[in-house]
Scaffold this motif. Structure first.
Motif, PDB file in Angstrom:
ATOM      1  N   LYS A 145       5.166   8.150   0.347  1.00  0.00           N
ATOM      2  CA  LYS A 145       4.365   8.630   1.468  1.00  0.00           C
ATOM      3  C   LYS A 145       2.879   8.296   1.296  1.00  0.00           C
ATOM      4  N   ASP A 146       2.510   7.773   0.133  1.00  0.00           N
ATOM      5  CA  ASP A 146       1.100   7.485  -0.111  1.00  0.00           C
ATOM      6  C   ASP A 146       0.593   6.276   0.664  1.00  0.00           C
ATOM      7  N   SER A 147       1.501   5.551   1.322  1.00  0.00           N
ATOM      8  CA  SER A 147       1.060   4.433   2.153  1.00  0.00           C
ATOM      9  C   SER A 147       1.254   4.741   3.635  1.00  0.00           C
ATOM     10  N   ASP A 148       1.515   6.009   3.971  1.00  0.00           N
ATOM     11  CA  ASP A 148       1.641   6.386   5.379  1.00  0.00           C
ATOM     12  C   ASP A 148       0.323   6.189   6.113  1.00  0.00           C
ATOM     13  N   ALA A 149       0.396   6.255   7.432  1.00  0.00           N
ATOM     14  CA  ALA A 149      -0.775   5.998   8.278  1.00  0.00           C
ATOM     15  C   ALA A 149      -1.965   6.858   7.866  1.00  0.00           C
ATOM     16  N   PRO A 200      -1.890   3.047  11.089  1.00  0.00           N
ATOM     17  CA  PRO A 200      -0.722   2.695  10.282  1.00  0.00           C
ATOM     18  C   PRO A 200      -0.796   1.242   9.805  1.00  0.00           C
ATOM     19  N   LEU A 201       0.187   0.866   8.977  1.00  0.00           N
ATOM     20  CA  LEU A 201       0.348  -0.513   8.544  1.00  0.00           C
ATOM     21  C   LEU A 201       1.628  -1.075   9.144  1.00  0.00           C
ATOM     22  N   TYR A 202       1.581  -2.340   9.509  1.00  0.00           N
ATOM     23  CA  TYR A 202       2.754  -3.030  10.048  1.00  0.00           C
ATOM     24  C   TYR A 202       3.227  -4.096   9.068  1.00  0.00           C
ATOM     25  N   LEU A 230       6.683  -0.845  11.685  1.00  0.00           N
ATOM     26  CA  LEU A 230       5.827   0.080  10.954  1.00  0.00           C
ATOM     27  C   LEU A 230       6.279   0.196   9.496  1.00  0.00           C
ATOM     28  N   LEU A 231       5.322   0.147   8.583  1.00  0.00           N
ATOM     29  CA  LEU A 231       5.642   0.323   7.165  1.00  0.00           C
ATOM     30  C   LEU A 231       6.319   1.678   6.932  1.00  0.00           C
ATOM     31  N   ASP A 232       5.915   2.696   7.689  1.00  0.00           N
ATOM     32  CA  ASP A 232       6.491   4.037   7.535  1.00  0.00           C
ATOM     33  C   ASP A 232       8.002   4.032   7.751  1.00  0.00           C
ATOM     34  N   ASN A 233       8.512   3.037   8.497  1.00  0.00           N
ATOM     35  CA  ASN A 233       9.937   2.967   8.798  1.00  0.00           C
ATOM     36  C   ASN A 233      10.689   1.983   7.900  1.00  0.00           C
ATOM     37  N   GLN A 234      10.007   1.433   6.908  1.00  0.00           N
ATOM     38  CA  GLN A 234      10.632   0.472   6.003  1.00  0.00           C
ATOM     39  C   GLN A 234      11.255   1.173   4.804  1.00  0.00           C
ATOM     40  N   GLY A 235      11.887   0.383   3.939  1.00  0.00           N
ATOM     41  CA  GLY A 235      12.556   0.932   2.766  1.00  0.00           C
ATOM     42  C   GLY A 235      11.571   1.484   1.746  1.00  0.00           C
TER      43      GLY A 235
END
Length: 584
Positions: A145-149, A200-202, A230-235
């Motif tokens: 979660k440390d890379s969340d938006a 966020p990050l993509y 979205l990075l938040d939705n990645q593995g």
């Protein structure tokens, strides 16, 4: 308790003030070991499970704010750079201010400090209010979660409070992190500048900016959202990798960083890349303390910064954490020795015990025997088997592992006695005293050579000539002749009979007694000479050699009950009992 020393290292170009920083100067561990540190060290804590690696990071992080003895760390000294005025000046320029003018708060990545608490920078016994500015721990449990938006801020007006804000304001940093992410996963990492309430990050292929466009252009935004995810939705692997990159490479406020298990959620290739990136791209003049179970992370760290890497192995011994260091010079030497580096020597520091064998087939055979419940009981041995492709590198591997307090056993064919220098080096690498061994070795060597002197070149040539006499034509070379010639070369050395028959090939009486005494002294050191000569001697009814022999044994025999393998089971059982009960 904590000693301080002025350490003027880095100036802020606009204020010409010292950049405030804290560093660990020394750390005392529970076994009494005291280690001193430079302000740019990469300190890697390794060892088996439950050795105290993660606890060490937590206790060190706590020590920065409030020095007090822990379970692993009993004492430490720190040094600081700068003064309270330097800290105030830096925060005024680089932090996000809130509150009233008389008592403002300074906010940034990982910290929020009230101006009234800045004097704690000078308080040796309690720096808790300012400690988050100087030190940060990135734990495993929050990694994905440390890379969340990141929350929205007024870019270029308010100082950043999240590493993603740094990407939004620094295109070179963004390009660097995205290139590293692409190298690991084949996709770009792009910050969404039109985020609104968050940034966020993509992940995906970044759209090409056409002439007159920028990353706030409608066409770019729509293409990015259409083609990227979205990075938040990645593995978890991608999110964890990105989080470490962001916090180590982008969040450059902290002069001390603690990173727990950076390999979490990653496959080995990505783990190695991550280690390389954080070693070569971290903030200068900062200390990085890492706890890891991964040889891939370690390999990457050494590749990216071998001159700075210090490997510290922890091993729990009751209530004490035993500490052994492989210093920077030793680490560099290993990294430059290709054969040693790729022999899995670094893997061994994560295990409770390492067994060194001559070949991969030997490793497979002895590991199969050790895994039997009758040998190692219900608990699966925490053992790594490594091979050295011969006898000559055994001593070097044993040296390296013992330097890190890794318990080591060496299994060698009986003809390890063939060369005095090789055998002597191996004995000394395991802590043995050669003069105490040499008389036994010489008695055996003299007896073997006197039984049958080595064949000379003329004798070998004559024997081969007899095999090929009268052979002509263009057909295939007869396999029986080929095998006969191979057997000739195996008999050149007077030690060949000993390797084929083991202890039974020695003359009875005094020489056998000398061998038994030598065998026991070697076993105490952790050196085990195969009493039947070589692994094939444990099951002579199988005619194959090397990998073929091991394959047939594993496929055709019951390792637990086969009567012919009883001597192999007894041999491995004695080795394991000696290893688990400790050696002098």
């Amino acid at each position: 308790m904590t000693q301080e020393a002025s350490n003027v290292t880095e100036l802020d170009a606009s204020t010409r003030r010292v950049r405030p920083a804290l560093f660990f100067e020394s750390i005392t561990f529970s076994d009494g070991t005291i280690l001193t540190f430079d302000q740019d060290d990469i300190v890697v804590f390794v060892g088996p499970n439950n050795a105290g690696k993660s606890a060490t990071l937590r206790e060190l992080e706590s020590w920065v704010g409030f020095p007090r003895p822990g379970v692993v760390i009993t004492s430490a000294t720190t040094r600081k750079a700068g003064t309270v005025d330097d800290l105030r000046a830096f925060l005024e320029q680089n932090s996000q201010k809130s509150g009233n003018a008389e008592s403002p708060h300074y906010g940034g990545i990982g910290y929020n400090i009230n101006e009234r608490n800045l004097h704690y920078f000078d308080q040796v016994g309690d720096r808790r209010p300012v400690a988050p500015f100087f030190a940060r721990r990135l734990p495993t449990e929050t990694r994905i979660k440390d890379s969340d938006a990141a929350p929205a801020i007024a870019l270029f007006q308010s100082p950043p409070t999240h590493p993603i804000h740094m990407l939004l304001m620094d295109k070179n940093l963004t390009a660097d992190i995205s290139a590293k992410f692409r190298h690991a996963f084949g996709q770009d990492l792009t910050p969404f500048r039109a985020g609104g309430s968050s940034f966020p990050l993509y992940v995906g292929t970044k759209p090409v900016l056409k002439t007159g466009m920028d990353e706030l252009s409608r066409e770019f935004i729509e293409e990015l959202q259409r083609t990227n995810v979205l990075l938040d939705n990645q593995g978890d692997g991608m999110r964890s990798f990105a989080a470490v990159l962001l916090h180590v490479l982008a969040a450059r406020t902290h002069s001390i960083q603690f990173l727990d298990e950076p390999e979490a959620f990653l496959h080995p290739p990505q783990a190695r890349l991550l280690g390389k990136y954080i070693a070569e791209s971290r903030r200068e003049e900062s200390q990085l303390f890492i706890a890891t179970h991964s040889a891939d992370i370690l390999d990457g760290l050494i590749e990216g910064g071998s001159s700075k890497v210090r490997i510290i192995r922890l091993r729990r011994d009751g209530k004490v954490n035993r500490v052994k260091e492989l210093g920077k010079d030793q680490t560099q030497a290993i990294s430059k020795d290709t054969l040693t580096h790729f022999s899995r020597v670094f893997d061994g520091i994560f295990f409770e015990h390492v067994i060194i064998c001559e070949s991969d087939a030997d490793c497979m055979f002895y590991q199969s025997i050790l895994s039997l419940r009758s040998i190692s009981s219900d608990r699966r041995p925490d053992v790594l088997f490594v091979h050295t492709a011969g006898k000559h590198r055994m001593a070097k591997l044993a040296d390296t592992l013992r330097a890190l307090d890794v318990p080591v056993s060496v299994v060698a064919d009986i003809d390890v006695l063939n060369e005095e220098n090789t055998f002597k080096r191996l004995i000394e690498s395991l802590g043995g005293n050669w003069p105490d061994i040499r008389s036994h070795w010489k008695a055996i060597s003299d007896a073997v050579i006197s039984q049958r002197p080595p064949l000379n070149a003329g004798q070998v040539t004559s024997m081969i000539a007899k095999e090929i006499d009268g052979m002509t034509g263009v057909g295939e070379f007869p396999s029986d002749k080929e095998n006969n010639i191979k057997r000739i070369f195996k008999t050149i050395s007077p030690w060949s009979a000993l390797k084929q028959s083991g202890r039974m090939a020695l003359p009875s009486g005094e020489v056998t007694r000398q061998f038994d005494q030598l065998h026991e002294k070697c076993a105490v050191l952790g050196l085990w000479m195969v009493p039947v000569g070589e692994i094939e001697g444990f099951c002579r009814s199988i005619g194959s050699h090397g990998p073929g022999f091991v394959e047939k044994v594993l496929e055709e025999r019951n390792l637990e009950t086969d009567e012919e393998l009883k001597e192999a089971r007894d041999f491995v059982r004695k080795l394991w009992e000696r290893a688990t009960h400790g050696r002098p």
